[in-house]
Design a protein around this motif. Structure first.
Motif, PDB file in Angstrom:
ATOM      1  N   ALA A  42      47.163  33.178  35.773  1.00  0.00           N
ATOM      2  CA  ALA A  42      46.355  34.324  36.209  1.00  0.00           C
ATOM      3  C   ALA A  42      47.022  35.642  35.818  1.00  0.00           C
ATOM      4  CB  ALA A  42      46.126  34.260  37.711  1.00  0.00           C
ATOM      5  N   VAL A  43      48.323  35.720  35.978  1.00  0.00           N
ATOM      6  CA  VAL A  43      49.040  36.947  35.597  1.00  0.00           C
ATOM      7  C   VAL A  43      48.994  37.145  34.089  1.00  0.00           C
ATOM      8  CG1 VAL A  43      51.326  38.022  35.518  1.00  0.00           C
ATOM      9  CG2 VAL A  43      50.523  36.956  37.623  1.00  0.00           C
ATOM     10  N   ILE A  44      49.212  36.074  33.334  1.00  0.00           N
ATOM     11  CA  ILE A  44      49.149  36.167  31.872  1.00  0.00           C
ATOM     12  C   ILE A  44      47.749  36.584  31.428  1.00  0.00           C
ATOM     13  CG2 ILE A  44      49.230  34.799  29.744  1.00  0.00           C
ATOM     14  CD1 ILE A  44      51.558  33.234  31.038  1.00  0.00           C
ATOM     15  N   ALA A  45      46.728  36.005  32.054  1.00  0.00           N
ATOM     16  CA  ALA A  45      45.351  36.369  31.715  1.00  0.00           C
ATOM     17  C   ALA A  45      45.072  37.830  32.047  1.00  0.00           C
ATOM     18  CB  ALA A  45      44.372  35.465  32.453  1.00  0.00           C
ATOM     19  N   ALA A  46      45.595  38.319  33.162  1.00  0.00           N
ATOM     20  CA  ALA A  46      45.376  39.717  33.527  1.00  0.00           C
ATOM     21  C   ALA A  46      46.023  40.662  32.520  1.00  0.00           C
ATOM     22  CB  ALA A  46      45.918  39.982  34.927  1.00  0.00           C
ATOM     23  N   VAL A  47      47.194  40.311  32.029  1.00  0.00           N
ATOM     24  CA  VAL A  47      47.882  41.151  31.049  1.00  0.00           C
ATOM     25  C   VAL A  47      47.177  41.094  29.694  1.00  0.00           C
ATOM     26  CG1 VAL A  47      50.037  41.409  29.753  1.00  0.00           C
ATOM     27  CG2 VAL A  47      50.106  41.009  32.215  1.00  0.00           C
ATOM     28  N   THR A  49      44.059  40.344  28.976  1.00  0.00           N
ATOM     29  CA  THR A  49      42.682  40.840  28.953  1.00  0.00           C
ATOM     30  C   THR A  49      42.581  42.303  29.360  1.00  0.00           C
ATOM     31  OG1 THR A  49      42.251  40.118  31.220  1.00  0.00           O
ATOM     32  CG2 THR A  49      41.747  38.552  29.443  1.00  0.00           C
ATOM     33  N   GLY A  50      43.689  42.933  29.565  1.00  0.00           N
ATOM     34  CA  GLY A  50      43.666  44.344  29.923  1.00  0.00           C
ATOM     35  C   GLY A  50      43.129  44.603  31.321  1.00  0.00           C
ATOM     36  N   GLY A  51      43.287  43.650  32.209  1.00  0.00           N
ATOM     37  CA  GLY A  51      42.865  43.820  33.583  1.00  0.00           C
ATOM     38  C   GLY A  51      41.522  43.202  33.925  1.00  0.00           C
ATOM     39  N   THR A  52      40.819  42.693  32.941  1.00  0.00           N
ATOM     40  CA  THR A  52      39.521  42.072  33.212  1.00  0.00           C
ATOM     41  C   THR A  52      39.683  40.842  34.097  1.00  0.00           C
ATOM     42  OG1 THR A  52      38.695  42.857  31.096  1.00  0.00           O
ATOM     43  CG2 THR A  52      37.463  41.085  32.162  1.00  0.00           C
ATOM     44  N   ALA A  53      40.728  40.054  33.864  1.00  0.00           N
ATOM     45  CA  ALA A  53      40.970  38.871  34.693  1.00  0.00           C
ATOM     46  C   ALA A  53      41.285  39.271  36.129  1.00  0.00           C
ATOM     47  CB  ALA A  53      42.100  38.039  34.102  1.00  0.00           C
ATOM     48  N   ALA A  54      41.900  40.427  36.316  1.00  0.00           N
ATOM     49  CA  ALA A  54      42.166  40.911  37.680  1.00  0.00           C
ATOM     50  C   ALA A  54      40.851  41.239  38.388  1.00  0.00           C
ATOM     51  CB  ALA A  54      43.078  42.134  37.635  1.00  0.00           C
ATOM     52  N   TYR A  57      39.405  38.010  39.454  1.00  0.00           N
ATOM     53  CA  TYR A  57      40.115  37.559  40.650  1.00  0.00           C
ATOM     54  C   TYR A  57      39.566  38.253  41.892  1.00  0.00           C
ATOM     55  CZ  TYR A  57      43.915  36.468  43.856  1.00  0.00           C
ATOM     56  OH  TYR A  57      44.645  36.026  44.934  1.00  0.00           O
ATOM     57  N   LEU A  58      39.362  39.547  41.807  1.00  0.00           N
ATOM     58  CA  LEU A  58      38.815  40.285  42.958  1.00  0.00           C
ATOM     59  C   LEU A  58      37.399  39.815  43.290  1.00  0.00           C
ATOM     60  CD1 LEU A  58      40.069  43.893  42.177  1.00  0.00           C
ATOM     61  CD2 LEU A  58      40.865  42.369  43.972  1.00  0.00           C
ATOM     62  N   ALA A  59      36.600  39.539  42.279  1.00  0.00           N
ATOM     63  CA  ALA A  59      35.256  39.023  42.513  1.00  0.00           C
ATOM     64  C   ALA A  59      35.312  37.652  43.174  1.00  0.00           C
ATOM     65  CB  ALA A  59      34.485  38.952  41.202  1.00  0.00           C
ATOM     66  N   ALA A  60      36.234  36.803  42.728  1.00  0.00           N
ATOM     67  CA  ALA A  60      36.387  35.483  43.338  1.00  0.00           C
ATOM     68  C   ALA A  60      36.843  35.610  44.783  1.00  0.00           C
ATOM     69  CB  ALA A  60      37.377  34.652  42.538  1.00  0.00           C
ATOM     70  N   TRP A  61      37.689  36.594  45.069  1.00  0.00           N
ATOM     71  CA  TRP A  61      38.148  36.849  46.433  1.00  0.00           C
ATOM     72  C   TRP A  61      36.963  37.169  47.344  1.00  0.00           C
ATOM     73  CZ3 TRP A  61      42.624  40.833  47.495  1.00  0.00           C
ATOM     74  CH2 TRP A  61      42.970  40.820  48.858  1.00  0.00           C
TER      75      TRP A  61
END
Length: 67
Positions: A42-47, A49-54, A57-61
């Motif tokens: 998840a951290v690698i994906a966030a880095v 994708t430029g924050g899109t994965a973050a 994550y917030l949407a999933a939350w």
């Protein structure tokens, strides 16, 4: 005679393996994976994708119920 149920398992946030919101823990429990591996991915994906994965994550939350 026994029949297996083909109903899908619920996709919920974890109450035991949670560090922030339990999203990565819930994903790890659903797929039977190590929670730390999911967190690192998840951290690698966030880095990468430029924050899109973050944002995902917030949407999933917000969308995943607490299990």
């Amino acid at each position: 005679m026994t029949f297996e149920s083909n109903t899908p398992r619920p996709f919920t946030r974890s109450t035991e393996n949670k560090m922030l919101a339990g999203v990565c823990g819930g994903i790890a429990e659903y797929f039977g994976a190590d929670v730390n591996l999911i967190r690192v991915l998840a951290v690698i994906a966030a880095v990468c994708t430029g924050g899109t994965a973050a944002l995902v994550y917030l949407a999933a939350w917000m969308l995943m119920p607490l299990g």
